[in-house]
Scaffold this motif. Structure first.
Motif, mmCIF file in Angstrom:
data_model
loop_
_atom_site.group_PDB
_atom_site.id
_atom_site.type_symbol
_atom_site.label_atom_id
_atom_site.label_comp_id
_atom_site.label_asym_id
_atom_site.label_seq_id
_atom_site.Cartn_x
_atom_site.Cartn_y
_atom_site.Cartn_z
ATOM 1 N N GLY A 241 16.764 2.912 31.697
ATOM 2 C CA GLY A 241 16.847 2.447 30.970
ATOM 3 C C GLY A 241 17.678 1.650 29.764
ATOM 4 O O GLY A 241 18.692 1.114 30.569
ATOM 5 N N GLU A 242 17.635 1.164 28.451
ATOM 6 C CA GLU A 242 18.181 0.246 28.228
ATOM 7 C C GLU A 242 19.717 0.757 27.708
ATOM 8 O O GLU A 242 19.965 1.714 27.325
ATOM 9 C CB GLU A 242 18.016 -0.070 26.914
ATOM 10 N N LEU A 243 21.115 0.522 28.339
ATOM 11 C CA LEU A 243 22.168 1.159 28.318
ATOM 12 C C LEU A 243 23.004 -0.281 27.923
ATOM 13 O O LEU A 243 23.162 -1.152 28.051
ATOM 14 C CB LEU A 243 22.929 1.904 29.485
ATOM 15 N N SER A 244 24.205 0.404 27.348
ATOM 16 C CA SER A 244 25.409 -0.216 27.043
ATOM 17 C C SER A 244 26.286 -0.202 28.187
ATOM 18 O O SER A 244 26.406 0.618 28.543
ATOM 19 C CB SER A 244 26.178 -0.438 25.626
ATOM 20 N N ALA A 245 26.863 -1.217 28.082
ATOM 21 C CA ALA A 245 28.211 -0.859 29.033
ATOM 22 C C ALA A 245 28.956 0.334 29.087
ATOM 23 O O ALA A 245 29.583 0.589 29.985
ATOM 24 C CB ALA A 245 29.668 -1.917 28.980
ATOM 25 N N LEU A 246 29.759 0.560 28.208
ATOM 26 C CA LEU A 246 30.201 1.802 27.725
ATOM 27 C C LEU A 246 29.289 3.532 28.271
ATOM 28 O O LEU A 246 29.453 3.636 28.854
ATOM 29 C CB LEU A 246 30.801 1.756 26.514
ATOM 30 N N GLU A 247 28.533 2.935 28.026
ATOM 31 C CA GLU A 247 27.183 3.692 27.958
ATOM 32 C C GLU A 247 27.188 4.340 29.874
ATOM 33 O O GLU A 247 26.534 5.140 30.331
ATOM 34 C CB GLU A 247 25.503 3.815 27.952
ATOM 35 N N ILE A 248 27.384 3.148 30.084
ATOM 36 C CA ILE A 248 26.700 2.965 32.075
ATOM 37 C C ILE A 248 27.711 3.571 32.554
ATOM 38 O O ILE A 248 28.229 4.288 33.523
ATOM 39 C CB ILE A 248 26.554 1.671 32.435
ATOM 40 N N GLN A 249 29.307 2.649 31.934
ATOM 41 C CA GLN A 249 30.785 4.013 32.121
ATOM 42 C C GLN A 249 30.924 5.463 32.270
ATOM 43 O O GLN A 249 30.911 5.624 33.088
ATOM 44 C CB GLN A 249 31.694 2.911 31.935
ATOM 45 N N ASN A 250 29.846 5.653 31.478
ATOM 46 C CA ASN A 250 29.781 6.525 30.750
ATOM 47 C C ASN A 250 28.716 7.787 32.078
ATOM 48 O O ASN A 250 29.238 8.651 32.476
ATOM 49 C CB ASN A 250 29.262 6.972 29.463
ATOM 50 N N GLN B 194 41.237 10.598 34.770
ATOM 51 C CA GLN B 194 41.972 11.307 33.830
ATOM 52 C C GLN B 194 41.838 9.797 33.042
ATOM 53 O O GLN B 194 41.851 9.332 32.116
ATOM 54 C CB GLN B 194 43.202 11.453 33.406
ATOM 55 N N ARG B 195 42.588 8.880 34.225
ATOM 56 C CA ARG B 195 42.168 7.454 33.206
ATOM 57 C C ARG B 195 41.613 6.896 32.666
ATOM 58 O O ARG B 195 41.422 5.838 31.964
ATOM 59 C CB ARG B 195 43.579 6.484 33.999
ATOM 60 N N TRP B 196 40.532 6.714 33.960
ATOM 61 C CA TRP B 196 39.539 6.320 33.887
ATOM 62 C C TRP B 196 38.527 6.313 32.254
ATOM 63 O O TRP B 196 37.937 5.631 31.237
ATOM 64 C CB TRP B 196 38.685 6.626 34.258
ATOM 65 N N GLU B 197 38.557 8.072 32.311
ATOM 66 C CA GLU B 197 38.136 9.065 30.912
ATOM 67 C C GLU B 197 38.237 8.201 29.373
ATOM 68 O O GLU B 197 38.324 7.769 28.796
ATOM 69 C CB GLU B 197 38.275 10.356 30.967
ATOM 70 N N SER B 198 40.252 8.316 29.779
ATOM 71 C CA SER B 198 40.936 7.418 28.402
ATOM 72 C C SER B 198 40.522 6.152 28.294
ATOM 73 O O SER B 198 40.698 5.535 27.106
ATOM 74 C CB SER B 198 42.370 7.730 28.752
ATOM 75 N N LEU B 199 40.188 5.206 29.228
ATOM 76 C CA LEU B 199 40.016 4.082 28.788
ATOM 77 C C LEU B 199 38.416 4.090 28.027
ATOM 78 O O LEU B 199 38.352 3.396 27.034
ATOM 79 C CB LEU B 199 40.119 3.071 29.642
ATOM 80 N N ILE B 200 37.621 4.754 28.652
ATOM 81 C CA ILE B 200 36.555 4.657 28.100
ATOM 82 C C ILE B 200 36.812 5.600 26.072
ATOM 83 O O ILE B 200 35.845 4.572 25.364
ATOM 84 C CB ILE B 200 35.201 5.785 28.449
ATOM 85 N N THR B 201 36.982 6.176 26.015
ATOM 86 C CA THR B 201 37.172 6.889 25.205
ATOM 87 C C THR B 201 37.796 6.073 23.827
ATOM 88 O O THR B 201 37.847 5.629 22.504
ATOM 89 C CB THR B 201 38.253 7.714 25.461
ATOM 90 N N VAL B 202 39.107 5.374 24.479
ATOM 91 C CA VAL B 202 39.618 4.082 23.408
ATOM 92 C C VAL B 202 38.783 3.128 23.493
ATOM 93 O O VAL B 202 38.849 2.695 22.399
ATOM 94 C CB VAL B 202 41.095 3.158 24.136
ATOM 95 N N LEU B 203 37.910 3.051 23.707
ATOM 96 C CA LEU B 203 36.918 1.804 24.033
ATOM 97 C C LEU B 203 35.193 2.006 22.768
ATOM 98 O O LEU B 203 34.871 1.540 22.308
ATOM 99 C CB LEU B 203 36.464 1.085 25.199
ATOM 100 N N ALA B 204 35.394 3.764 23.325
ATOM 101 C CA ALA B 204 34.163 4.210 22.148
ATOM 102 C C ALA B 204 34.654 4.327 20.907
ATOM 103 O O ALA B 204 34.239 4.331 20.340
ATOM 104 C CB ALA B 204 34.335 5.485 22.617
ATOM 105 N N ALA B 205 36.440 4.640 20.526
ATOM 106 C CA ALA B 205 36.599 4.457 19.433
ATOM 107 C C ALA B 205 36.445 3.418 19.000
ATOM 108 O O ALA B 205 36.603 3.469 17.526
ATOM 109 C CB ALA B 205 38.224 5.222 19.327
ATOM 110 N N PHE B 206 36.317 2.496 19.599
ATOM 111 C CA PHE B 206 36.692 0.632 19.004
ATOM 112 C C PHE B 206 35.443 0.868 18.518
ATOM 113 O O PHE B 206 35.058 0.375 17.639
ATOM 114 C CB PHE B 206 37.049 -0.125 20.495
ATOM 115 N N ARG B 207 34.565 0.651 19.383
ATOM 116 C CA ARG B 207 32.806 0.872 19.238
ATOM 117 C C ARG B 207 32.703 1.228 17.501
ATOM 118 O O ARG B 207 32.380 0.707 16.986
ATOM 119 C CB ARG B 207 31.921 1.800 19.876
#
Length: 444
Positions: free
Chosen positions: A276-285, A311-324
């Motif tokens: 379906g339609e996904l954002s970049a962060l949703e695809i990364q998740n 661990q490092r991958w998740e931390s970047l996703i978390t940081v960018l999710a907070a920004f979104r």
């Protein structure tokens, strides 16, 4: 690594390409010899003029010497092995006048064009089918994590300038100026080299394992982004090799989706996928969760540093999710996410800043000297550095033992600057010239 019927089909096409290569080389030989002869003549005339000028200068400065007073010299005194076959071919080719060289290059490109067409078909429809299918969405969406950021000439901020230049998913990447995600230019060099050595190098194309070259990849300054960029792809490649792909999304409208993601630093745009339609962060998740499940089911002896990757991958996703969620939440991303770090520096100039001032930050952010803006930033934020400089310096001098990089480095150190002519490639080196030339493979 290819297996089954697709490996058989791939090797049949390699056989076809090899036969086409033989025909192309046979047709190319007269052109190559003519080009080599023209280059040799141009080199010889240049040396004759230089020798004549030297003799004239010597004669005018030494009137007492009967040997030089006439400004003459003996052409026979030139190198005995001065022939098109004995001299370095690359140097001889470089001596061909540019207009003549352009004609020969154009003719050779037309001769090899059928090979390019077949190779392009192999690249787009046969080679690396599962890798291209399941990696494209990861590569497109990782721009949100690992894009280096870029300010275009209209003042628009992008996650990646390289992504905006992508115009196809798989292609040669050099023949017609195309900018693909998956680049096969190194394959093209196997089939379209200047000499019959290309026939010998083509045998590596039959191997079950081939190099996959990715063109959609920014040059990161932040260690965190650089680490996740490589490590996440490596982990997903392991998943694809293992056949664990059921939960991985497949990107639709590849090029358009890449451009859409790269144009949206707000991280809100969605692109069509098999889920379906996904954002970049949703695809990364989705990739992250699938990778986490894959690692959980992997034996400890094969884990390596996969847990650190997650661990490092998740931390970047978390940081960018907070920004979104809140565009003021940027402090954790500074020094870890390049595009956001650069954007913060540009925004600090204020709304009245000129484009040239902003572009200066865009460019000097990547400067490697101590005056580079990122280098200044990490000195104030040392926790953003993953690898100590002494370790970097050590690896520059001594790559991992037994690796092609170690062999390549040894060859360059031993022969560069010496009397022997040295030409190096990623896979091999050519030492010497003429009949004494030797080939050293790095992957043996």
């Amino acid at each position: 690594m290819a297996t089954g019927i697709w490996l058989v089909i791939y090797r049949l096409f390699v056989c076809l390409l090899w036969m086409m290569q033989v025909i192309s080389l046979v047709v190319s030989v007269p052109l190559l010899w003519l080009m080599l002869s023209i280059g040799w003549i141009a080199q010889r005339r240049s040396r004759l003029r230089s020798a004549t000028a030297d003799a004239d200068d010597h004669g005018s400065n030494d009137h007492s010497s009967s040997d030089h007073s006439s400004g003459e010299f003996d052409p026979e005194a030139m190198d005995e092995d001065d022939s098109p076959t004995e001299r370095d071919p690359q140097t001889t080719f470089d001596a061909v006048p540019p207009p003549v060289a352009w004609f020969f290059v154009a003719a050779l490109r037309w001769i090899h064009f059928p090979i390019v067409l077949v190779l392009r078909f192999v690249a787009r429809h046969i080679a690396f089918r599962p890798q291209r299918r399941y990696l494209t969405a990861l590569l497109a969406s990782r721009l949100a994590l690992c894009g280096s950021g870029s300010l275009d000439y209209e003042g628009r901020y992008r996650l990646s300038s390289k992504a905006m230049a992508i115009d196809t998913i798989a292609d040669m990447g050099s023949f017609s100026g195309e900018r693909p995600v998956f680049v096969y230019g190194h394959w093209l060099s196997h089939y379209c080299a200047k000499t019959f050595l290309s026939l010998a190098s083509t045998r590596v194309m039959f191997a079950q394992r081939q190099r996959l070259q990715i063109g959609l990849s920014d040059s990161n300054m932040a260690d965190h982004a650089e680490y996740v960029k490589f490590a996440s792809v490596s982990l997903v490649l392991d998943m694809i090799e293992a056949g664990v792909v059921a939960d991985l999304p497949v990107l639709k409208n590849g090029v358009a989706s890449i451009h859409r993601i790269a144009s949206d630093w707000n991280l809100v745009s969605s692109v069509p996928t098999s889920h379906g339609e996904l954002s970049a962060l949703e695809i990364q998740n989705k990739y992250f969760k699938a990778a986490k499940q894959f690692v959980a089911g992997t034996s400890n002896q094969w884990l390596g540093e996969s847990e650190t990757v997650l661990q490092r991958w998740e931390s970047l996703i978390t940081v960018l999710a907070a920004f979104r969620r809140d565009h003021t939440e940027t402090s954790e991303a500074v020094g870890r996410v390049d595009w956001m770090t650069k954007q913060q520096l540009i925004d600090a100039l204020g709304d009245k800043a000129e484009w040239t001032e902003k572009k200066k930050i865009d460019l000097r952010y990547h400067e490697l000297s101590a005056d580079g803006y990122f280098q200044q930033l990490v000195r104030a934020k040392p926790e953003a550095i993953f690898v100590k400089q002494q370790n970097v310096d050590r690896r520059r001098r001594s790559p991992p033992s037994g690796s092609p990089a170690a062999r390549r480095g040894w060859i360059i150190r031993e022969f560069a600057g010496g009397d022997e002519v040295l030409h190096t490639d990623w896979a091999y080196a050519m030492i010497g010239h003429g009949r004494k030339r030797k080939r050293v493979n790095f992957d043996l």
